[in-house]
Design an enzyme around this catalytic site. Sequence first.
Site, PDB file in Angstrom:
ATOM      1  N   ASP A  30       0.852  -1.192   0.000  1.00 17.31           N
ATOM      2  CA  ASP A  30       0.000   0.000   0.000  1.00 17.31           C
ATOM      3  C   ASP A  30       0.892   1.247   0.000  1.00 17.31           C
ATOM      4  O   ASP A  30       1.881   1.327   0.712  1.00 17.31           O
ATOM      5  CB  ASP A  30      -0.912  -0.010   1.237  1.00 17.31           C
ATOM      6  CG  ASP A  30      -2.049   0.990   1.107  1.00 17.31           C
ATOM      7  OD1 ASP A  30      -3.208   0.554   0.966  1.00 17.31           O
ATOM      8  OD2 ASP A  30      -1.785   2.214   1.124  1.00 17.31           O
ATOM      9  N   ILE A  31       0.496   2.239  -0.800  1.00 16.19           N
ATOM     10  CA  ILE A  31       1.315   3.442  -0.967  1.00 16.19           C
ATOM     11  C   ILE A  31       1.296   4.316   0.291  1.00 16.19           C
ATOM     12  O   ILE A  31       2.233   5.079   0.532  1.00 16.19           O
ATOM     13  CB  ILE A  31       0.860   4.222  -2.228  1.00 16.19           C
ATOM     14  CG1 ILE A  31       1.961   5.102  -2.761  1.00 16.19           C
ATOM     15  CG2 ILE A  31      -0.412   5.006  -1.975  1.00 16.19           C
ATOM     16  CD1 ILE A  31       1.710   5.613  -4.186  1.00 16.19           C
ATOM     17  N   ASN A  87     -12.923  -3.664   2.546  1.00 13.09           N
ATOM     18  CA  ASN A  87     -13.895  -2.566   2.568  1.00 13.09           C
ATOM     19  C   ASN A  87     -14.821  -2.687   1.358  1.00 13.09           C
ATOM     20  O   ASN A  87     -14.346  -2.896   0.231  1.00 13.09           O
ATOM     21  CB  ASN A  87     -13.176  -1.219   2.539  1.00 13.09           C
ATOM     22  CG  ASN A  87     -12.425  -0.931   3.821  1.00 13.09           C
ATOM     23  OD1 ASN A  87     -12.870  -1.317   4.905  1.00 13.09           O
ATOM     24  ND2 ASN A  87     -11.289  -0.257   3.714  1.00 13.09           N
ATOM     25  N   GLY A  93     -15.891   2.954   3.735  1.00 10.67           N
ATOM     26  CA  GLY A  93     -14.754   3.809   3.398  1.00 10.67           C
ATOM     27  C   GLY A  93     -13.999   3.344   2.167  1.00 10.67           C
ATOM     28  O   GLY A  93     -12.879   3.794   1.929  1.00 10.67           O
ATOM     29  N   HIS A 100     -10.154  -5.121  -3.403  1.00 11.74           N
ATOM     30  CA  HIS A 100      -8.804  -5.335  -2.855  1.00 11.74           C
ATOM     31  C   HIS A 100      -8.913  -5.728  -1.399  1.00 11.74           C
ATOM     32  O   HIS A 100      -9.701  -5.165  -0.649  1.00 11.74           O
ATOM     33  CB  HIS A 100      -7.931  -4.082  -3.007  1.00 11.74           C
ATOM     34  CG  HIS A 100      -8.571  -2.833  -2.480  1.00 11.74           C
ATOM     35  ND1 HIS A 100      -9.520  -2.129  -3.194  1.00 11.74           N
ATOM     36  CD2 HIS A 100      -8.417  -2.168  -1.318  1.00 11.74           C
ATOM     37  CE1 HIS A 100      -9.923  -1.086  -2.493  1.00 11.74           C
ATOM     38  NE2 HIS A 100      -9.275  -1.082  -1.338  1.00 11.74           N
ATOM     39  N   HIS A 102      -7.006  -5.782   2.124  1.00 16.46           N
ATOM     40  CA  HIS A 102      -5.869  -5.228   2.874  1.00 16.46           C
ATOM     41  C   HIS A 102      -5.325  -6.328   3.789  1.00 16.46           C
ATOM     42  O   HIS A 102      -6.100  -6.966   4.523  1.00 16.46           O
ATOM     43  CB  HIS A 102      -6.321  -4.072   3.772  1.00 16.46           C
ATOM     44  CG  HIS A 102      -6.875  -2.882   3.055  1.00 16.46           C
ATOM     45  ND1 HIS A 102      -6.147  -1.718   2.891  1.00 16.46           N
ATOM     46  CD2 HIS A 102      -8.088  -2.653   2.502  1.00 16.46           C
ATOM     47  CE1 HIS A 102      -6.906  -0.828   2.254  1.00 16.46           C
ATOM     48  NE2 HIS A 102      -8.085  -1.365   2.006  1.00 16.46           N
TER      49      HIS A 102
HETATM   50  P1  AMP Z   1      -9.840   1.464   0.336  1.00 16.20           P
HETATM   51  O1  AMP Z   1     -10.067   2.678   1.185  1.00 16.20           O
HETATM   52  O2  AMP Z   1     -10.221   0.175   1.020  1.00 16.20           O
HETATM   53  O3  AMP Z   1     -10.456   1.601  -1.033  1.00 16.20           O
HETATM   54  O4  AMP Z   1      -8.274   1.354   0.158  1.00 16.20           O
HETATM   55  C1  AMP Z   1      -7.574   1.896  -0.917  1.00 16.20           C
HETATM   56  C2  AMP Z   1      -6.101   1.767  -0.582  1.00 16.20           C
HETATM   57  O5  AMP Z   1      -5.355   1.943  -1.775  1.00 16.20           O
HETATM   58  C3  AMP Z   1      -5.595   2.804   0.425  1.00 16.20           C
HETATM   59  O6  AMP Z   1      -5.044   2.142   1.558  1.00 16.20           O
HETATM   60  C4  AMP Z   1      -4.539   3.578  -0.374  1.00 16.20           C
HETATM   61  O7  AMP Z   1      -3.439   3.969   0.423  1.00 16.20           O
HETATM   62  C5  AMP Z   1      -4.157   2.583  -1.440  1.00 16.20           C
HETATM   63  N1  AMP Z   1      -3.619   3.122  -2.663  1.00 16.20           N
HETATM   64  C6  AMP Z   1      -4.108   4.152  -3.391  1.00 16.20           C
HETATM   65  N2  AMP Z   1      -3.355   4.366  -4.485  1.00 16.20           N
HETATM   66  C7  AMP Z   1      -2.366   3.435  -4.457  1.00 16.20           C
HETATM   67  C8  AMP Z   1      -1.259   3.127  -5.308  1.00 16.20           C
HETATM   68  N3  AMP Z   1      -1.015   3.824  -6.444  1.00 16.20           N
HETATM   69  N4  AMP Z   1      -0.436   2.110  -4.962  1.00 16.20           N
HETATM   70  C9  AMP Z   1      -0.660   1.411  -3.834  1.00 16.20           C
HETATM   71  N5  AMP Z   1      -1.677   1.651  -2.993  1.00 16.20           N
HETATM   72  C10 AMP Z   1      -2.525   2.648  -3.298  1.00 16.20           C
END
Ligand code: AMP
Length: 114
Positions: A30-31, A87, A93, A100, A102
């Site tokens: 995760d970024i 999620n 959220g 995806h 986590h």
């Molecule tokens: P959600 O809130 O469950 O949709 O989680 C989305 C996740 O994607 C968040 O934890 C972000 O930090 C992560 N995210 C967004 N853009 C990127 C990216 N380019 N590379 C890796 N993780 C990302």
Amino acid sequence: MENCLFCKIAEKGIPAKIVYEDEAILAFEDIHPKAPTHILIIPKDHFASLNDVPEDKGDLLGHILIKARQIARDKGIAESGYRIVLNTARDSGQDVFHIHFHLLGGRKMSWPPG
Ligand code: AMP
Ligand code: ZN
């Protein structure tokens, strides 16, 4: 799927720190990590959320969980513990509408989640 961030990552159009890949799924860091270990695991095929996964894709979802467990072992958090979060839709959220999971670990977590 056009304009889907995680489809672009799956197609290697956008870089990511990949920790596991096979023909069906991709796992990457995760970024904006929310824990010392924070990995996202996605199917390469696009489904907006769990709500959009067809009933006959149970094997794919199970495959993701089994590989999440393996990644947790590889990262050394299997025994200390980890949390897998999926999620789904507005109240959860969910921000990125490509399903995806986590995988979070490396610190003590509270319950219930916020
Ligand atoms: P959600 O809130 O469950 O949709 O989680 C989305 C996740 O994607 C968040 O934890 C972000 O930090 C992560 N995210 C967004 N853009 C990127 C990216 N380019 N590379 C890796 N993780 C990302
Ligand atoms: Zn997508």
